[in-house]
Design an enzyme around this catalytic site. Structure first.
Site, short mmCIF file in Angstrom:
data_model
loop_
_atom_site.label_atom_id
_atom_site.label_comp_id
_atom_site.label_asym_id
_atom_site.label_seq_id
_atom_site.Cartn_x
_atom_site.Cartn_y
_atom_site.Cartn_z
N GLY A 193 0.60 -5.22 0.82
CA GLY A 193 -0.54 -5.23 -0.09
C GLY A 193 -0.17 -5.66 -1.50
O GLY A 193 -1.02 -6.17 -2.23
N GLU A 252 3.99 -5.44 7.13
CA GLU A 252 3.03 -4.60 7.86
C GLU A 252 3.39 -4.41 9.33
O GLU A 252 3.31 -3.31 9.88
CB GLU A 252 1.62 -5.21 7.78
CG GLU A 252 0.89 -4.96 6.47
CD GLU A 252 1.19 -5.98 5.38
OE1 GLU A 252 2.20 -6.70 5.48
OE2 GLU A 252 0.41 -6.04 4.42
N GLU A 285 -0.35 -9.28 -1.29
CA GLU A 285 -1.77 -9.65 -1.12
C GLU A 285 -2.52 -9.53 -2.44
O GLU A 285 -3.42 -10.33 -2.72
CB GLU A 285 -2.41 -8.77 -0.04
CG GLU A 285 -1.89 -9.12 1.35
CD GLU A 285 -2.37 -8.16 2.43
OE1 GLU A 285 -2.44 -6.95 2.14
OE2 GLU A 285 -2.67 -8.63 3.54
N ALA A 327 0.86 -1.19 0.00
CA ALA A 327 0.00 0.00 0.00
C ALA A 327 0.89 1.23 0.00
O ALA A 327 2.06 1.17 0.42
CB ALA A 327 -0.89 -0.02 1.25
N1 DAK Z 1 4.61 3.37 -0.37
C1 DAK Z 1 5.03 4.55 -0.88
N2 DAK Z 1 6.23 4.72 -1.44
C2 DAK Z 1 7.06 3.65 -1.50
C3 DAK Z 1 6.68 2.38 -0.99
C4 DAK Z 1 5.38 2.27 -0.39
N3 DAK Z 1 4.93 1.11 0.09
N4 DAK Z 1 7.71 1.52 -1.17
C5 DAK Z 1 8.68 2.22 -1.80
N5 DAK Z 1 8.29 3.49 -2.00
C6 DAK Z 1 9.07 4.60 -2.62
C7 DAK Z 1 10.15 5.10 -1.69
O1 DAK Z 1 9.61 6.03 -0.79
C8 DAK Z 1 11.09 5.74 -2.70
O2 DAK Z 1 10.56 6.96 -3.11
P1 DAK Z 1 11.45 8.33 -3.07
O3 DAK Z 1 11.92 8.45 -1.67
O4 DAK Z 1 12.55 8.04 -4.06
O5 DAK Z 1 10.49 9.39 -3.50
C9 DAK Z 1 11.02 4.78 -3.90
O6 DAK Z 1 9.77 4.08 -3.75
C10 DAK Z 1 12.12 3.75 -3.94
O7 DAK Z 1 12.14 3.06 -2.69
P2 DAK Z 1 13.48 2.87 -1.82
O8 DAK Z 1 14.40 4.01 -2.01
O9 DAK Z 1 13.04 2.54 -0.43
O10 DAK Z 1 14.10 1.56 -2.53
P3 DAK Z 1 15.06 0.47 -1.85
O11 DAK Z 1 15.56 -0.37 -2.98
O12 DAK Z 1 16.06 1.12 -0.94
O13 DAK Z 1 14.10 -0.41 -0.91
C11 DAK Z 1 12.08 -1.66 -0.36
C12 DAK Z 1 13.08 -1.20 -1.47
C13 DAK Z 1 10.91 -2.34 -1.09
C14 DAK Z 1 12.76 -2.66 0.57
C15 DAK Z 1 11.62 -0.41 0.45
O14 DAK Z 1 11.17 0.58 -0.49
C16 DAK Z 1 10.50 -0.71 1.40
O15 DAK Z 1 10.72 -1.29 2.46
N6 DAK Z 1 9.27 -0.28 1.04
C17 DAK Z 1 8.13 -0.29 1.92
C18 DAK Z 1 7.56 -1.66 2.13
C19 DAK Z 1 6.31 -1.59 2.98
O16 DAK Z 1 6.39 -1.32 4.20
N7 DAK Z 1 5.16 -1.66 2.35
C20 DAK Z 1 3.85 -1.34 2.95
C21 DAK Z 1 3.38 -2.41 3.90
S1 DAK Z 1 1.75 -2.00 4.56
C22 DAK Z 1 -5.78 -2.49 2.82
C23 DAK Z 1 -5.22 -3.52 2.13
C24 DAK Z 1 -3.85 -3.67 2.16
C25 DAK Z 1 -3.06 -2.81 2.88
C26 DAK Z 1 -3.64 -1.77 3.58
C27 DAK Z 1 -5.00 -1.61 3.56
N8 DAK Z 1 -7.20 -2.32 2.78
C28 DAK Z 1 -8.02 -3.24 2.02
C29 DAK Z 1 -7.83 -1.19 3.43
C30 DAK Z 1 -1.63 -3.03 2.85
C31 DAK Z 1 -0.75 -2.46 3.67
C32 DAK Z 1 0.69 -2.53 3.35
O17 DAK Z 1 1.11 -2.94 2.26
#
Ligand code: DAK
Length: 172
Positions: A109, A132, A112, A65
């Site tokens: 997500g 998450e 998912e 997400a």
């Molecule tokens: N959201 C927004 N931006 C993101 C992102 C994300 N999830 N993941 C990466 N980016 C962005 C980074 O901010 C960065 O942008 P800038 O800073 O350059 O503007 C760009 O993508 C490149 O990312 P990194 O610089 O971090 O790249 P790395 O190679 O260093 O790292 C990484 C890659 C995938 C390990 C890292 O980006 C990371 O850990 N990303 C976040 C992973 C994460 O926590 N995902 C979200 C989990 S919570 C729902 C259903 C589902 C959900 C919610 C509600 N409903 C039905 C209501 C789901 C929730 C989730 O997914």
């Protein structure tokens, strides 16, 4: 209106939808999810299309997400706005087979979304996980239910409680 964050094209009888927001690693902002759902609607209604494929980019299928879009929302905001919920089951409810093609990160997500497809094909090096817990959420988009059914509860629970990601090969 032209879609901004997805590409959609027909390859023979396959409707190919490619998530295309590489700068944010295909983070699933509301607009992307809406565009994906509209593309599924169109292919589902197209008699020339027999099955669908959902792909991402080389670095990421989808990194979850959109944290930036989500972080300021309270539970009630997300609930009242149907934040990404409204189209969340669209892949799962597709009436034609839909296959996820996974390369790079499929996290939270993003994973998912792939789990909601009817079938998944991943390159061995794809990185899958449910991070998450690391930001104080639980995998509320189906991860706690679909992942254990597909790969068994042991590895699924490990991924859910640790938030770590593993090569797709290891996840099964
Ligand atoms: N959201 C927004 N931006 C993101 C992102 C994300 N999830 N993941 C990466 N980016 C962005 C980074 O901010 C960065 O942008 P800038 O800073 O350059 O503007 C760009 O993508 C490149 O990312 P990194 O610089 O971090 O790249 P790395 O190679 O260093 O790292 C990484 C890659 C995938 C390990 C890292 O980006 C990371 O850990 N990303 C976040 C992973 C994460 O926590 N995902 C979200 C989990 S919570 C729902 C259903 C589902 C959900 C919610 C509600 N409903 C039905 C209501 C789901 C929730 C989730 O997914």
């Amino acid at each position: 209106r032209m879609a901004e964050f997805i590409l959609s094209e027909k390859k023979g009888r396959v409707g190919l939808i490619t998530l295309n927001r590489p700068k944010a690693l295909n983070a699933l902002c509301a607009q992307l999810v809406e565009e994906m759902a509209a593309a599924i609607d169109a292919f589902e209604a197209d008699p020339e299309v027999g099955c669908l494929m959902l792909a991402g980019g080389e670095k990421a299928f989808a990194a979850g997400a959109d944290i930036k879009e989500m972080q300021s929302k309270s539970y009630m905001d997300a609930y009242m706005q149907d934040f990404i919920t409204v189209h969340w089951e669209r892949a799962a409810s597709c009436r034609k087979p839909i296959i996820a093609a996974v390369r790079g990160y499929a996290l939270g997500g993003g994973l998912e979304n792939a789990l909601g497809c009817h079938y998944r094909i991943a390159v061995a090096s794809a990185k899958v996980g449910l991070p998450e817990v690391l930001i104080g959420l639980l995998p509320g988009g189906g991860g706690t239910q679909r992942l254990p059914r597909l790969i068994g509860p042991k590895i699924a629970l490990d991924l859910i409680v640790s938030g770590r990601h593993v090569p797709a090969e290891e996840a099964g």
